[in-house]
Design a protein around this motif. Sequence first.
Motif, mmCIF file in Angstrom:
data_model
loop_
_atom_site.group_PDB
_atom_site.id
_atom_site.type_symbol
_atom_site.label_atom_id
_atom_site.label_comp_id
_atom_site.label_asym_id
_atom_site.label_seq_id
_atom_site.Cartn_x
_atom_site.Cartn_y
_atom_site.Cartn_z
ATOM 1 N N GLY A 5 -37.624 -101.381 -24.161
ATOM 2 C CA GLY A 5 -36.572 -100.489 -23.705
ATOM 3 C C GLY A 5 -35.557 -101.251 -22.876
ATOM 4 N N ILE A 6 -34.386 -100.675 -22.705
ATOM 5 C CA ILE A 6 -33.270 -101.325 -22.025
ATOM 6 C C ILE A 6 -32.886 -100.518 -20.788
ATOM 7 N N LEU A 7 -32.661 -101.222 -19.681
ATOM 8 C CA LEU A 7 -32.192 -100.566 -18.464
ATOM 9 C C LEU A 7 -30.885 -101.227 -18.018
ATOM 10 N N LEU A 8 -29.785 -100.493 -18.167
ATOM 11 C CA LEU A 8 -28.497 -100.949 -17.659
ATOM 12 C C LEU A 8 -28.399 -100.550 -16.194
ATOM 13 N N VAL A 9 -27.980 -101.465 -15.330
ATOM 14 C CA VAL A 9 -27.889 -101.159 -13.900
ATOM 15 C C VAL A 9 -26.515 -101.548 -13.375
ATOM 16 N N ASP A 117 -43.050 -100.198 -22.236
ATOM 17 C CA ASP A 117 -43.776 -101.022 -21.267
ATOM 18 C C ASP A 117 -43.209 -102.447 -21.188
ATOM 19 N N ASP A 118 -42.083 -102.671 -21.867
ATOM 20 C CA ASP A 118 -41.413 -103.971 -21.857
ATOM 21 C C ASP A 118 -39.917 -103.708 -21.704
ATOM 22 N N ILE A 119 -39.378 -103.937 -20.497
ATOM 23 C CA ILE A 119 -38.006 -103.553 -20.179
ATOM 24 C C ILE A 119 -37.098 -104.774 -20.062
ATOM 25 N N PHE A 120 -35.949 -104.677 -20.692
ATOM 26 C CA PHE A 120 -34.896 -105.681 -20.553
ATOM 27 C C PHE A 120 -33.865 -105.096 -19.588
ATOM 28 N N LEU A 121 -33.843 -105.622 -18.373
ATOM 29 C CA LEU A 121 -32.944 -105.121 -17.341
ATOM 30 C C LEU A 121 -31.627 -105.889 -17.406
ATOM 31 N N TYR A 128 -23.492 -114.023 -10.727
ATOM 32 C CA TYR A 128 -24.657 -113.817 -9.871
ATOM 33 C C TYR A 128 -24.215 -113.839 -8.413
ATOM 34 N N ALA A 129 -24.705 -112.870 -7.626
ATOM 35 C CA ALA A 129 -24.449 -112.858 -6.190
ATOM 36 C C ALA A 129 -25.615 -112.179 -5.484
ATOM 37 N N MET A 130 -25.827 -112.555 -4.241
ATOM 38 C CA MET A 130 -26.872 -111.920 -3.434
ATOM 39 C C MET A 130 -26.701 -110.408 -3.396
ATOM 40 N N ALA A 131 -25.449 -109.961 -3.225
ATOM 41 C CA ALA A 131 -25.164 -108.551 -2.999
ATOM 42 C C ALA A 131 -25.051 -107.741 -4.282
ATOM 43 N N THR A 132 -25.240 -108.377 -5.425
ATOM 44 C CA THR A 132 -25.148 -107.641 -6.693
ATOM 45 C C THR A 132 -26.419 -107.868 -7.523
ATOM 46 N N THR A 133 -26.431 -108.933 -8.301
ATOM 47 C CA THR A 133 -27.562 -109.203 -9.185
ATOM 48 C C THR A 133 -28.864 -109.369 -8.416
ATOM 49 N N GLU A 134 -28.856 -110.161 -7.349
ATOM 50 C CA GLU A 134 -30.104 -110.454 -6.649
ATOM 51 C C GLU A 134 -30.735 -109.195 -6.067
ATOM 52 N N THR A 135 -29.936 -108.340 -5.441
ATOM 53 C CA THR A 135 -30.511 -107.140 -4.835
ATOM 54 C C THR A 135 -31.075 -106.192 -5.889
ATOM 55 N N ILE A 136 -30.465 -106.163 -7.070
ATOM 56 C CA ILE A 136 -30.993 -105.347 -8.166
ATOM 57 C C ILE A 136 -32.347 -105.870 -8.621
ATOM 58 N N LEU A 137 -32.430 -107.178 -8.841
ATOM 59 C CA LEU A 137 -33.664 -107.760 -9.371
ATOM 60 C C LEU A 137 -34.807 -107.666 -8.365
ATOM 61 N N VAL A 138 -34.504 -107.883 -7.100
ATOM 62 C CA VAL A 138 -35.545 -107.807 -6.068
ATOM 63 C C VAL A 138 -36.079 -106.380 -5.963
ATOM 64 N N LEU A 139 -35.182 -105.404 -5.933
ATOM 65 C CA LEU A 139 -35.625 -104.011 -5.839
ATOM 66 C C LEU A 139 -36.405 -103.595 -7.082
ATOM 67 N N ALA A 140 -35.937 -103.984 -8.252
ATOM 68 C CA ALA A 140 -36.635 -103.620 -9.491
ATOM 69 C C ALA A 140 -38.059 -104.170 -9.506
ATOM 70 N N PRO A 149 -47.141 -101.099 -12.306
ATOM 71 C CA PRO A 149 -47.699 -102.458 -12.382
ATOM 72 C C PRO A 149 -48.033 -102.915 -13.798
ATOM 73 N N ASP A 150 -48.131 -101.993 -14.737
ATOM 74 C CA ASP A 150 -48.520 -102.363 -16.098
ATOM 75 C C ASP A 150 -47.347 -102.666 -17.014
ATOM 76 N N ILE A 151 -46.124 -102.518 -16.495
ATOM 77 C CA ILE A 151 -44.985 -102.809 -17.352
ATOM 78 C C ILE A 151 -44.453 -104.219 -17.080
ATOM 79 N N LYS A 152 -43.677 -104.710 -18.030
ATOM 80 C CA LYS A 152 -43.044 -106.024 -17.904
ATOM 81 C C LYS A 152 -41.538 -105.828 -17.793
ATOM 82 N N ILE A 153 -40.907 -106.582 -16.902
ATOM 83 C CA ILE A 153 -39.455 -106.530 -16.772
ATOM 84 C C ILE A 153 -38.893 -107.945 -16.867
ATOM 85 N N SER A 154 -37.967 -108.145 -17.789
ATOM 86 C CA SER A 154 -37.201 -109.384 -17.854
ATOM 87 C C SER A 154 -35.733 -109.012 -17.703
ATOM 88 N N ASP A 155 -34.888 -109.992 -17.438
ATOM 89 C CA ASP A 155 -33.509 -109.642 -17.128
ATOM 90 C C ASP A 155 -32.514 -110.558 -17.823
#
Length: 344
Positions: A5-9, A117-121, A128-140, A149-155
Amino acid sequence: MSKKGILLVNLGSPDSPNPKDVKRYLGEFLMDERVIDVPLWARNLLVKGIVLNTRPKASAKAYKKIWWEEGSPLIVLSERLQHKVQGKVDFPVALAMRYGSMTIKKGIQELVNKGVDDIFLIPLYPQYAMATTETILVLAEDIRQQHFPDIKISDLKAFYNNLDYIKVLSKRIAKELEGKDYEHLLFSYHGVPERHIRKSDVTKSHCDPSPKSCGKCCATTSPAHEFCYRHQCVEVTRLVGDYLNLKEGTYSSSFQSRLGFDPWLRPYTDRTIERLGKEGVKNMAIVTPAFVSDCLETLEEIAMEGEEIFHEVGGKEFTTIPCLNDDDEWVTLLAQWINEWARI
């Protein structure tokens, strides 16, 4: 077999231009330690003690200027993008925002409810910036560990220098400028404090975002560039300039939106617009490649405030180039990236 599945953020928006909703949104946004990266006590003092007592009413007025009948332009445009991408791929596509009520947790839950159970974020930021991409990936990742915990997320990695992206962006710019007689094209990027650039420097020795460096380190090959927002911005300008065969001196980069008294990336957009007008430029165009969806920063800060500044110093024609939004070629490229990921 896993189900993909795909997650646009995207960034996010208040639920309405009402000051209460704007205050709630600003509180969440500005209290993010990757947006205002100072100790918690100082962030509380600045945000809760000062900003949230002074800024929400002014910000609400700005949002009211650009609010659409359907809602927040950023949300509406992101939903249009989601709908078009969904029509081009065979996987569920969900949409979430880093801030506001359309949370990343809700977006992940929507996909999980469909058996994913396999997400492409996909962070909807080219750079890339701390205040944009990084904060999204850390929170996700935090949400994944705590609730899924059973799902996989790649970005999707920063795509600022992807030549297909540069082609799509360049063609959009060329289309908007067709038949227009402009003297200068300004690439305006969202600003960040200079210290963000230093903090993101994995080499701890390469990045010098101060004006005195004149961007020399940005033009020098380094592993730091993978996470250097300033380099990635000026590289977009360079690549688009090359693609469109723009003449030297007819285009440049600047940075908008700053808060507080610490030095932010320069040159500043408002001062650059003012300078160009004072230097005799009568017709200018401006594009905002740090965003893929039009929002408060592009529709109000640039298209309204920027134009007002330009006219005040003698400028005449001020052309604002829309973001990629739900441009068909941009949608096709996103779908291509998604399908390439799915084949891995």
